[in-house]
Design a protein around this motif. Structure first.
Motif, short mmCIF file in Angstrom:
data_model
loop_
_atom_site.label_atom_id
_atom_site.label_comp_id
_atom_site.label_asym_id
_atom_site.label_seq_id
_atom_site.Cartn_x
_atom_site.Cartn_y
_atom_site.Cartn_z
N UNK A 23 0.83 -1.22 0.00
CA UNK A 23 0.00 0.00 0.00
C UNK A 23 0.86 1.27 0.00
N UNK A 24 2.05 1.20 0.59
CA UNK A 24 2.91 2.38 0.68
C UNK A 24 3.30 2.89 -0.71
N UNK A 25 3.25 2.01 -1.70
CA UNK A 25 3.71 2.38 -3.04
C UNK A 25 2.56 2.63 -4.01
N UNK A 26 1.38 2.94 -3.48
CA UNK A 26 0.25 3.13 -4.39
C UNK A 26 0.46 4.36 -5.26
N UNK A 27 1.00 5.44 -4.70
CA UNK A 27 1.21 6.62 -5.53
C UNK A 27 2.32 6.41 -6.54
N UNK A 83 4.01 5.62 -12.00
CA UNK A 83 4.75 4.82 -12.99
C UNK A 83 3.82 4.32 -14.11
N UNK A 84 2.55 4.14 -13.78
CA UNK A 84 1.61 3.66 -14.79
C UNK A 84 1.10 4.76 -15.72
N UNK A 85 1.35 6.00 -15.36
CA UNK A 85 0.81 7.11 -16.17
C UNK A 85 1.91 8.01 -16.73
N UNK A 86 3.16 7.60 -16.60
CA UNK A 86 4.28 8.32 -17.21
C UNK A 86 5.14 7.32 -17.96
N UNK A 87 5.97 7.83 -18.86
CA UNK A 87 6.86 6.95 -19.62
C UNK A 87 8.30 7.12 -19.15
#
Lengths: 177, 177
Positions: A74-78, A83-87
């Motif tokens: 959970x600590x890495x949700x942001x 990472x999923x919305x940048x290249x």
């Protein structure tokens, strides 16, 4: 039984564990969050991951012939959302996410210190499946964080989950511990 | 981070949604419970499943070029255990499990009326990955039960799960609703 639109069907398939494909090649490295992973052999141990060819990480995995599959909590949700919305072509995801890359023991790709668990994988095969590639990785080392934690998942609004973050596309959560 | 034995590592990877591969060919049919499945293409929609070649269902999928991926709920935990520990060469799993096989709309394999959800899949590719085969299925129809339900999973003892059945090998449960 009622027939469903396939797009609506996938919403039923919760929970889905989130994993990061991590790769490094010729001085470049990146992190690509994935939902589409599975085990695919017991002996030797193997995993399969589905990665879109447009992803920067796809080329790094191909070039290096290796990846790490890292499981965030959970600590890495942001960091996952970022990472999923940048290249990785445009940004250094490791710096932006403030995660610690440790040298892998068996492969070039780094292990993520803050993740709950990491698998080092050597690519043994690659297939094309529709609009994705499947990389088949033989697991050559496995790591777990000292303090255990629940794996970050894509979830629905069931009572057994604690929702951690909701955006336009995803509801991230963990199973209540 | 501490290094783990790979066998111990997999125990961290909970939850794991359980699915049944269902196939029918030349008058024979069977059900094979699986944990190793993933989506592998968005457009066209595809899933990948890992099946051991020794499984009776493996030959039926190869022969028919099709399978149904059926997702059981808690009501089918005993059927799941039974189907996972018997071979379709020896028993009629449909009769023993008292499940209702409905004709698929697009493929020869039957849809399971009691399952929470079913996907009809046409095999578009097959790969060998270590000790398993991967069947890649294009999703050609999707079904959901009228009354929704939580998907049966392999779980650990976290508070967010309701454990449904424990045997020597598996802990089956559902996320609390």
């Amino acid at each position: 039984m009622k027939e469903l639109d396939v797009g609506a069907f996938w919403r039923l398939l919760k929970p889905e564990v989130v994993a990061w494909a991590v790769a490094e090649h010729e001085g470049q490295r990146s992190i690509c969050p994935l939902g589409w992973t599975m085990r695919t052999s017991a002996s030797p141990p193997m995993v399969a991951i589905s990665v879109a060819p447009s992803r920067f990480t796809h080329g790094l995995i191909e070039g290096a012939g290796a990846f790490v599959l890292a499981y965030p909590g959970r600590e890495l949700v942001q960091a996952t959302q970022y990472c999923g919305s940048h290249s990785g072509r445009d940004v250094d995801k490791f710096a932006a996410s403030r995660v610690t890359a440790l040298a892998g023991r068996q492969v070039a790709a780094p292990v993520i210190a803050e993740c709950v668990a990491n698998l080092e994988c050597r690519v043994v095969d690659r297939f094309t499946t529709g609009d994705h590639s499947v990389f088949v990785g033989e697991v050559v080392a496995a790591w777990a964080r000292e303090e255990p934690g629940q794996l970050l998942c894509l979830v629905d609004d069931s009572a057994g989950y604690e929702t951690v973050l909701v955006d336009e596309r995803f509801r991230f959560g963990v199973v209540r511990g």
